[in-house]
Write a protein that holds these residues in place. Structure first.
Motif, PDB file in Angstrom:
ATOM      1  N   ASP A 124     -24.811  57.156  32.607  1.00 50.62           N
ATOM      2  CA  ASP A 124     -24.164  55.729  32.044  1.00 50.62           C
ATOM      3  C   ASP A 124     -22.585  55.487  32.977  1.00 50.62           C
ATOM      4  OD1 ASP A 124     -22.740  53.911  30.513  1.00 50.62           O
ATOM      5  OD2 ASP A 124     -23.832  54.439  28.855  1.00 50.62           O
TER       6      ASP A 124
ATOM      7  N   ARG B 216     -20.416  53.863  32.401  1.00 50.13           N
ATOM      8  CA  ARG B 216     -19.109  53.719  31.325  1.00 50.13           C
ATOM      9  C   ARG B 216     -18.633  55.250  31.063  1.00 50.13           C
ATOM     10  NH1 ARG B 216     -21.681  50.518  26.815  1.00 50.13           N
ATOM     11  NH2 ARG B 216     -22.880  52.201  27.282  1.00 50.13           N
TER      12      ARG B 216
ATOM     13  N   ASN C 233     -26.222  54.129  36.039  1.00 53.78           N
ATOM     14  CA  ASN C 233     -26.762  52.696  35.499  1.00 53.78           C
ATOM     15  C   ASN C 233     -25.891  52.140  34.592  1.00 53.78           C
ATOM     16  OD1 ASN C 233     -28.924  51.257  34.620  1.00 53.78           O
ATOM     17  ND2 ASN C 233     -29.321  52.435  32.597  1.00 53.78           N
ATOM     18  N   LYS C 234     -26.285  50.793  34.225  1.00 56.40           N
ATOM     19  CA  LYS C 234     -25.225  49.991  33.528  1.00 56.40           C
ATOM     20  C   LYS C 234     -24.109  49.285  34.122  1.00 56.40           C
ATOM     21  CE  LYS C 234     -26.793  52.216  29.159  1.00 56.40           C
ATOM     22  NZ  LYS C 234     -26.692  52.533  27.694  1.00 56.40           N
TER      23      LYS C 234
ATOM     24  N   ASP D  26     -23.800  46.520  35.158  1.00 60.98           N
ATOM     25  CA  ASP D  26     -23.457  45.482  34.495  1.00 60.98           C
ATOM     26  C   ASP D  26     -22.060  45.618  33.398  1.00 60.98           C
ATOM     27  OD1 ASP D  26     -25.738  46.801  33.168  1.00 60.98           O
ATOM     28  OD2 ASP D  26     -25.314  45.141  31.899  1.00 60.98           O
ATOM     29  N   LEU D  27     -22.044  46.683  32.948  1.00 59.02           N
ATOM     30  CA  LEU D  27     -21.137  46.727  31.929  1.00 59.02           C
ATOM     31  C   LEU D  27     -19.726  47.412  32.441  1.00 59.02           C
ATOM     32  CD1 LEU D  27     -23.035  48.650  29.063  1.00 59.02           C
ATOM     33  CD2 LEU D  27     -22.441  45.949  29.321  1.00 59.02           C
ATOM     34  N   VAL D  28     -19.690  47.641  33.904  1.00 59.47           N
ATOM     35  CA  VAL D  28     -18.321  47.833  34.463  1.00 59.47           C
ATOM     36  C   VAL D  28     -18.189  47.042  35.461  1.00 59.47           C
ATOM     37  CG1 VAL D  28     -18.632  50.528  33.925  1.00 59.47           C
ATOM     38  CG2 VAL D  28     -19.423  49.809  36.049  1.00 59.47           C
ATOM     39  N   ASP D  29     -18.463  45.880  35.336  1.00 61.34           N
ATOM     40  CA  ASP D  29     -18.328  44.661  36.348  1.00 61.34           C
ATOM     41  C   ASP D  29     -18.629  44.849  37.695  1.00 61.34           C
ATOM     42  OD1 ASP D  29     -17.052  42.921  34.523  1.00 61.34           O
ATOM     43  OD2 ASP D  29     -15.142  43.797  34.777  1.00 61.34           O
ATOM     44  N   TYR D  30     -19.764  45.631  37.778  1.00 62.13           N
ATOM     45  CA  TYR D  30     -20.396  46.025  39.091  1.00 62.13           C
ATOM     46  C   TYR D  30     -19.517  46.867  39.871  1.00 62.13           C
ATOM     47  CZ  TYR D  30     -24.398  43.622  37.367  1.00 62.13           C
ATOM     48  OH  TYR D  30     -25.502  43.070  36.793  1.00 62.13           O
TER      49      TYR D  30
ATOM     50  N   SER E 247     -28.683  48.422  37.334  1.00 66.25           N
ATOM     51  CA  SER E 247     -28.512  48.029  36.030  1.00 66.25           C
ATOM     52  C   SER E 247     -30.018  47.949  35.738  1.00 66.25           C
ATOM     53  CB  SER E 247     -27.723  46.587  35.793  1.00 66.25           C
ATOM     54  OG  SER E 247     -28.204  46.172  34.627  1.00 66.25           O
TER      55      SER E 247
END
Ligand code: GTP
Length: 422
Positions: A115, A117, A144-145, A147-151, A181
């Motif tokens: 993840d 984050r 992964n994810k 998108d949640l760390v502004d790419y 993502s």
């Protein structure tokens, strides 16, 4: 040959997004059946979700399989025009060592999810350690994810650097990274427009290109005998053959062989398969081998080449992954040991050390090995086993321990050299 087939296992902590990733792979590569998709879309909408919740697809399949209770690893199949894939989907709860050992031991690739984050966690290190211990030839880390760390390129690079440093101390042949993502679909099947800075291939293209053929051992002939086909069991009254699955090496009629443990030598008369006789057989073909001379061979024996035999050992030096939650591995205890098609009994002679998979520190004072722990141990077996090191030959270099009072598999063992530096 099976070069167009790739087996991969997924590993990640709970909620890192394994189900979503597998769903995304199936969805974007268009291998999902229409009716399954409709119901997933319906449920996602009903929950007020913007994205189609692809985890529902995987989890739906999982709960079906959980009715069967005994297996925890679900094998799923999909194909693209370039390749066929088998995914061993291993849920990330407390029995993940067992699941990963089961799922990854035959895998060509381990996909380790992180993840973005959370970064590299203890479990990520553990997964990498297990993958290297199991000799999985390729590791692909999916951050992964995104998108949640502004790419963020920086987030990805930091994780890549930290993981690479850890993996450098393990035996990993091929390590690569992809920022993805799973939810939004970036870099899974389709190249992400949100991460221009990443010049590598999306995950699926990478999986389509990984080369696996050379990972197989075609040199050392090892044929563990599963059962003896006796004359009265066959339409031809004088038929006697030895059935099993070729563990490694290439076998041909006319080749010299030695039977172990007897040491008697003869040649291969013929090799039969369900589709008739063949001129050549290689792993993992299931065959029945007939020999030129009648020699005494029983289930659990092994055929090899006279000039290339496995070691006969009664004192086994191995790394084990302990999988039993009800009792720990301790010196003095006795277990049933299954090695290839052979059963024996083993007593625990000692523990050399337990590995802290987070730091790779070896605890030489350890007196036991508990659930999900890994250690190097000494066993004494009631009869010689014919073994290779796990690194040379995973089939003849591995074993399981079974608790005879419960009939449960309590450990997976790998014989010989170590995958890590202290
Ligand atoms: N924003 C975002 N959320 C994601 C992404 N991937 C997964 N998620 C969410 O993270 C949560 C966990 O995802 P799952 O796919 O169920 O995770 P898992 O690893 O399969 O978890 P288990 O099935 O419990 O082992 C869900 O709410 C997903 O929607 C992603 O790329 N971006």
């Amino acid at each position: 040959m099976a070069t167009d087939l790739l087996r991969f296992a997924t590993a990640g902590s709970v909620d890192d997004g394994k189900s979503t990733l597998i769903g995304r792979l199936l969805f974007d590569s268009k291998t999902i059946f229409e009716d399954q998709l409709e119901s997933v879309e319906k449920v996602s909408k009903a929950r007020g979700s913007d994205y189609t919740d692809l985890a529902l697809l995987t989890d739906g399949l999982r709960s079906e399989r959980e009715q069967g209770i005994t297996i925890d690893v679900a094998y799923r199949y999909f194909a693209t025009p370039k390749r066929k894939f088998i995914i061993a989907d291993t849920p990330g709860h407390t029995q993940y060592t067992r699941n990963m050992v089961t799922g990854a031991s035959t895998a060509d690739v381990a996909l380790i999810l992180i993840d973005a984050r959370k970064g590299v966690l203890e479990q990520s290190r553990r997964h990498a350690f297990l993958a290297s211990l199991l000799g999985v030839p390729h590791i692909v880390v999916c951050v992964n994810k995104m998108d949640l760390v502004d790419y963020s390129e920086q987030v990805f690079e930091d994780i890549r650097a930290e993981f690479t440093e850890f993996a450098a101390r393990l035996r990993v042949n091929d390590l690569s990274f992809v920022p993805i993502s799973a939810l939004a679909g970036d870099n899974v099947v389709n190249r992400s427009e949100n991460m221009d800075w990443f010049d590598g291939a999306p995950l699926l293209s990478k999986l389509e290109r990984i080369h696996v053929a050379s990972d197989r051992n075609l040199v050392d002939v090892r044929f563990p005998v599963q059962y003896v086909v006796r004359p009265h069991q066959h339409e031809h009254r004088d038929y006697r053959g030895y059935a099993g699955t070729i563990a490694s090496g290439v076998m041909k009629p006319g080749d010299p062989v030695v039977a172990l443990p007897s040491g008697l030598e003869t040649t291969i008369a013929s090799i039969d398969t369900a589709d008739g006789p063949v001129d050549e057989a290689f792993p993992p073909m299931a065959v029945t081998i007939r020999l030129a001379d009648e020699i005494d061979i029983s289930r659990g024996d092994m055929l090899a080449r006279p000039n290339n035999t496995p070691a006969a050992v009664q004192d086994v030096d191995a790394m084990i992954c302990w999988m039993d939650e009800s009792a720990a591995f301790v010196p003095g205890k006795k277990y049933a040991i299954k090695h290839t098609t052979n059963w024996a009994r083993a007593v625990v002679k000692g523990i050399n050390y337990r590995v802290d998979v987070n730091t790779l520190h070896r605890d030489e004072e350890a007196t036991q090995i508990g659930l999900n722990e890994i250690g190097r141990v000494q066993l004494r077996v009631t009869k010689p086993l014919f073994v290779d090191s796990y690194q040379q030959n995973p089939q003849t270099g591995s074993f399981i321990l079974v608790d005879e009072s419960t009939n449960k598999t309590v450990a997976a063992g790998m014989i010989g050299t170590l995958p890590h530096s202290a």
